[in-house]
Design an enzyme around this catalytic site. Structure first.
Site, PDB file in Angstrom:
ATOM      1  N   GLY A   1       0.800  -1.227   0.000  1.00  0.00           N
ATOM      2  CA  GLY A   1       0.000   0.000   0.000  1.00  0.00           C
ATOM      3  C   GLY A   1       0.828   1.269   0.000  1.00  0.00           C
TER       4      GLY A   1
ATOM      5  N   ILE B   1       3.323   2.152   1.934  1.00  0.00           N
ATOM      6  CA  ILE B   1       4.722   2.091   2.425  1.00  0.00           C
ATOM      7  C   ILE B   1       5.675   2.128   1.218  1.00  0.00           C
ATOM      8  CG2 ILE B   1       6.429   0.733   3.693  1.00  0.00           C
ATOM      9  CD1 ILE B   1       4.156  -0.632   5.171  1.00  0.00           C
TER      10      ILE B   1
ATOM     11  N   LYS C   1       2.999 -10.264  -3.866  1.00  0.00           N
ATOM     12  CA  LYS C   1       3.832  -9.147  -3.383  1.00  0.00           C
ATOM     13  C   LYS C   1       5.246  -9.630  -3.068  1.00  0.00           C
ATOM     14  CE  LYS C   1      -0.127  -6.623  -1.603  1.00  0.00           C
ATOM     15  NZ  LYS C   1      -1.077  -6.493  -0.498  1.00  0.00           N
TER      16      LYS C   1
ATOM     17  N   GLY D   1      -6.109   0.508   0.821  1.00  0.00           N
ATOM     18  CA  GLY D   1      -7.105   1.588   0.903  1.00  0.00           C
ATOM     19  C   GLY D   1      -6.843   2.680  -0.118  1.00  0.00           C
TER      20      GLY D   1
HETATM   21  P1  NAP Z   1     -11.943  -2.180  -7.582  1.00  0.00           P
HETATM   22  O1  NAP Z   1     -12.407  -1.237  -6.541  1.00  0.00           O
HETATM   23  O2  NAP Z   1     -12.639  -3.469  -7.782  1.00  0.00           O
HETATM   24  O3  NAP Z   1     -11.922  -1.372  -8.960  1.00  0.00           O
HETATM   25  C1  NAP Z   1     -11.528  -1.963 -10.152  1.00  0.00           C
HETATM   26  C2  NAP Z   1     -11.768  -0.982 -11.290  1.00  0.00           C
HETATM   27  O4  NAP Z   1     -11.276  -1.550 -12.493  1.00  0.00           O
HETATM   28  C3  NAP Z   1     -13.253  -0.653 -11.532  1.00  0.00           C
HETATM   29  O5  NAP Z   1     -13.398   0.706 -11.802  1.00  0.00           O
HETATM   30  C4  NAP Z   1     -13.600  -1.518 -12.746  1.00  0.00           C
HETATM   31  O6  NAP Z   1     -14.561  -0.904 -13.591  1.00  0.00           O
HETATM   32  C5  NAP Z   1     -12.288  -1.496 -13.486  1.00  0.00           C
HETATM   33  N1  NAP Z   1     -12.114  -2.668 -14.349  1.00  0.00           N
HETATM   34  C6  NAP Z   1     -12.071  -3.969 -13.984  1.00  0.00           C
HETATM   35  N2  NAP Z   1     -11.880  -4.744 -15.063  1.00  0.00           N
HETATM   36  C7  NAP Z   1     -11.813  -3.908 -16.132  1.00  0.00           C
HETATM   37  C8  NAP Z   1     -11.644  -4.093 -17.523  1.00  0.00           C
HETATM   38  N3  NAP Z   1     -11.498  -5.307 -18.044  1.00  0.00           N
HETATM   39  N4  NAP Z   1     -11.632  -3.008 -18.325  1.00  0.00           N
HETATM   40  C9  NAP Z   1     -11.777  -1.771 -17.800  1.00  0.00           C
HETATM   41  N5  NAP Z   1     -11.936  -1.531 -16.488  1.00  0.00           N
HETATM   42  C10 NAP Z   1     -11.966  -2.588 -15.670  1.00  0.00           C
HETATM   43  O7  NAP Z   1     -10.404  -2.563  -7.359  1.00  0.00           O
HETATM   44  P2  NAP Z   1      -9.318  -1.730  -6.555  1.00  0.00           P
HETATM   45  O8  NAP Z   1      -9.391  -2.085  -5.117  1.00  0.00           O
HETATM   46  O9  NAP Z   1      -9.355  -0.313  -6.965  1.00  0.00           O
HETATM   47  O10 NAP Z   1      -7.979  -2.427  -7.104  1.00  0.00           O
HETATM   48  C11 NAP Z   1      -7.498  -2.153  -8.393  1.00  0.00           C
HETATM   49  C12 NAP Z   1      -6.143  -2.824  -8.552  1.00  0.00           C
HETATM   50  O11 NAP Z   1      -5.245  -2.285  -7.572  1.00  0.00           O
HETATM   51  C13 NAP Z   1      -6.173  -4.336  -8.317  1.00  0.00           C
HETATM   52  O12 NAP Z   1      -5.273  -4.930  -9.217  1.00  0.00           O
HETATM   53  C14 NAP Z   1      -5.690  -4.472  -6.874  1.00  0.00           C
HETATM   54  O13 NAP Z   1      -5.026  -5.696  -6.660  1.00  0.00           O
HETATM   55  C15 NAP Z   1      -4.727  -3.321  -6.741  1.00  0.00           C
HETATM   56  N6  NAP Z   1      -4.547  -2.754  -5.395  1.00  0.00           N
HETATM   57  C16 NAP Z   1      -5.626  -2.504  -4.597  1.00  0.00           C
HETATM   58  C17 NAP Z   1      -5.427  -1.894  -3.372  1.00  0.00           C
HETATM   59  C18 NAP Z   1      -6.572  -1.565  -2.446  1.00  0.00           C
HETATM   60  O14 NAP Z   1      -6.323  -1.137  -1.311  1.00  0.00           O
HETATM   61  N7  NAP Z   1      -7.803  -1.731  -2.840  1.00  0.00           N
HETATM   62  C19 NAP Z   1      -4.138  -1.527  -2.957  1.00  0.00           C
HETATM   63  C20 NAP Z   1      -3.061  -1.797  -3.815  1.00  0.00           C
HETATM   64  C21 NAP Z   1      -3.287  -2.388  -5.028  1.00  0.00           C
HETATM   65  P3  NAP Z   1     -16.075  -0.645 -13.115  1.00  0.00           P
HETATM   66  O15 NAP Z   1     -15.986   0.484 -12.118  1.00  0.00           O
HETATM   67  O16 NAP Z   1     -16.773  -0.238 -14.369  1.00  0.00           O
HETATM   68  O17 NAP Z   1     -16.559  -1.915 -12.512  1.00  0.00           O
HETATM   69  N1  HSE Z   2      -6.139  -6.507  -0.784  1.00  0.00           N
HETATM   70  C1  HSE Z   2      -4.858  -5.930  -0.538  1.00  0.00           C
HETATM   71  C2  HSE Z   2      -4.555  -5.993   0.954  1.00  0.00           C
HETATM   72  C3  HSE Z   2      -4.829  -4.512  -1.038  1.00  0.00           C
HETATM   73  O1  HSE Z   2      -5.489  -6.197   1.732  1.00  0.00           O
HETATM   74  O2  HSE Z   2      -3.383  -5.853   1.334  1.00  0.00           O
HETATM   75  C4  HSE Z   2      -3.468  -3.852  -0.954  1.00  0.00           C
HETATM   76  O3  HSE Z   2      -2.534  -4.461  -1.793  1.00  0.00           O
END
Ligand code: NAP
Ligand code: HSE
Length: 415
Positions: free
Chosen positions: A133, A135, A204, A302
């Site tokens: 995240g 860090i 990771k 987050g």
């Molecule tokens: P999320 O809330 O589920 O949002 C995913 C977004 O991607 C949505 O806007 C979705 O569109 C869009 N999307 C999914 N498939 C798509 C496609 N084929 N074409 C175009 N748009 C598409 O996910 P998130 O939590 O933001 O995470 C996004 C990425 O960051 C993931 O790979 C996750 O592992 C990584 N990540 C997440 C966090 C965290 O804290 N959440 C932290 C670090 C990294 P719609 O809105 O139209 O459904």
């Molecule tokens: N789902 C991941 C977690 C998001 O809980 O650490 C951040 O990479």
């Protein structure tokens, strides 16, 4: 003033975090870069969803619309899964567009390939947000590698599982309720199996290995275990020993320069820096050949922490600070193998244990309900054969206190 044109792929938790960070820190970005940052377009999947997006930003479901933007400099990728992310980013690189990704599932697998493609096309790749995240662990490793060799890495790398374990312990929530809260807070992956079964921490760990050691171990050699089998009885038993369960990923280079990795629940003593790492926090402990042990703590998931990591990456990338880490080597004598470790074993009532216990040093024992918990120290190989021959015995390893003082070898001068 000229502008830096960017596009976002995805507008979920992370995409919104990036958008907000650029919006609220526009003055700071201008001050550092001397240019305005303009979000030209956002790619989404579901056009029917209600969203609050500045009307000057184009919202599209067609990736071609993104690639057709004239003078697009950077793409932030925050969508889910290996595909279509990998294909989209490969196309962007081919067009000479820099990329910044948060997508660890994709980057663990295709990171080396994307870095190679980027190098050939003279563009940069930012991936700080894939790991831990907010860090700045990738940046810290890059900084350390200027002088140090990284010898080992241990980390609480998944915010969701750490949050669940904390909530089960402190608020006595059920596993299901704690998981639901972590989803509502935007911590969990689209498929939370990735969080609770250790896949997310596994990805990771591979990215950390690529960054710190210039390569990854064979995926099948990394033992991966999640937290879904842990019960409140286990958590209580641990508290009696002044121990806490943490889901930890570990990497170590051995004397023959092989990389060993594991992702599993581990018990940590109250003297260990990971003991007080609670809720969505992550922690990473790095051991460098010269600096010794460094521990980083901070928010692991987050909207804002991840948005912050991606925008920090953006600044470093535009300022030309990124280079690909070379394969680094470590001297045999730099690695000290410590084969004796500590474990808690759970033994069912009536199980005869005096015979095999002689293989270990018994440190403590506690009876809880029908189960006996014994605290032992011994060789990993002995534990492995014990578990193979006694399927109903469960074991959890224990992390000892990490010495906070530098572990500098004799003959290395420091002042
Ligand atoms: P999320 O809330 O589920 O949002 C995913 C977004 O991607 C949505 O806007 C979705 O569109 C869009 N999307 C999914 N498939 C798509 C496609 N084929 N074409 C175009 N748009 C598409 O996910 P998130 O939590 O933001 O995470 C996004 C990425 O960051 C993931 O790979 C996750 O592992 C990584 N990540 C997440 C966090 C965290 O804290 N959440 C932290 C670090 C990294 P719609 O809105 O139209 O459904
Ligand atoms: N789902 C991941 C977690 C998001 O809980 O650490 C951040 O990479």
């Amino acid at each position: 003033m000229s502008t830096i044109n960017v596009a976002l792929l995805g507008f979920g938790t992370v995409g919104q975090g990036v958008c907000e960070a650029i919006d609220t820190h526009q003055d700071r970005l201008k001050e550092v870069l001397g240019k305005e940052v303009k979000i030209k377009a956002i790619l989404i999947k579901d056009p029917a969803k209600q969203r609050e997006i500045d009307p000057s930003i184009r919202v599209t479901t067609e990736y071609k619309d993104i690639l057709d933007i004239p003078d697009l400099h950077v793409i932030f990728e925050a969508i889910v899964g290996e595909e279509p992310s990998y294909t989209y980013l490969s196309k962007a690189i081919k067009k000479g567009i820099h990329i910044i990704t948060a997508n660890k599932a994709m980057f663990a697998k295709y990171g080396p390939d994307l870095l190679e493609k980027a190098s050939k096309n003279r563009v940069s790749v930012g991936f700080e947000a894939t790991t831990a995240g907010g860090i700045p662990v990738i940046g810290t490793i890059r900084q350390l590698l200027k002088v140090n060799e990284i010898q080992s890495i241990q980390g609480i790398l998944n915010g969701t599982s750490n949050f669940i374990l904390s909530q089960m312990r402190t608020r006595e929530l059920s596993f299901a309720t704690a998981l639901q809260e972590s989803q509502e807070k935007g911590y969990a992956e689209a498929d939370p199996t990735n969080d609770i079964e250790g896949y997310d921490a596994f990805y990771k760990l591979l990215i950390l290995s690529q960054t710190a050691f210039g390569r990854q171990p064979d995926w099948k050699d990394i033992r991966r275990k999640g937290i879904s089998h842990l019960t409140s009885e286990w958590l209580q038993a641990a508290e009696s020993f002044r121990l806490r369960f943490k889901h930890v990923g570990s990497l170590e280079r051995d004397g023959s320069n092989d990389i060993k990795g594991e992702v599993e629940p581990i018990l940590v003593h109250d003297t260990h820096p990971f003991y007080g790492v609670e809720n969505v926090e992550n922690a990473i402990s790095l051991k460098g050949s010269l600096v010794g042990r460094i521990t980083l703590l901070g928010p692991g998931a987050g909207k804002c922490p991840t948005g912050s990591a991606m925008v920090e990456d953006f600044l470093s990338l535009i300022q030309g600070k990124y280079t690909i880490s070379p394969e680094s080597t470590v001297n045999r004598e730099d690695v000290q193998e410590d084969s004796r470790r500590q474990w808690v074993l759970r033994i069912r009532e009536n199980e005869e244990y005096q015979s095999w216990l002689t293989l270990f040093t018994l440190k403590d024992r506690i009876q809880l309900g029908g189960d006996l918990y014994v605290f032992v120290e011994g060789r990993k190989e002995d534990l492995r054969s014990l578990l193979q021959s006694h399927e109903h015995i469960q074991a959890v390893s224990i992390l000892n206190e990490i010495p906070l003082e530098n572990e500098v070898k004799e003959g290395v001068a420091v002042s």
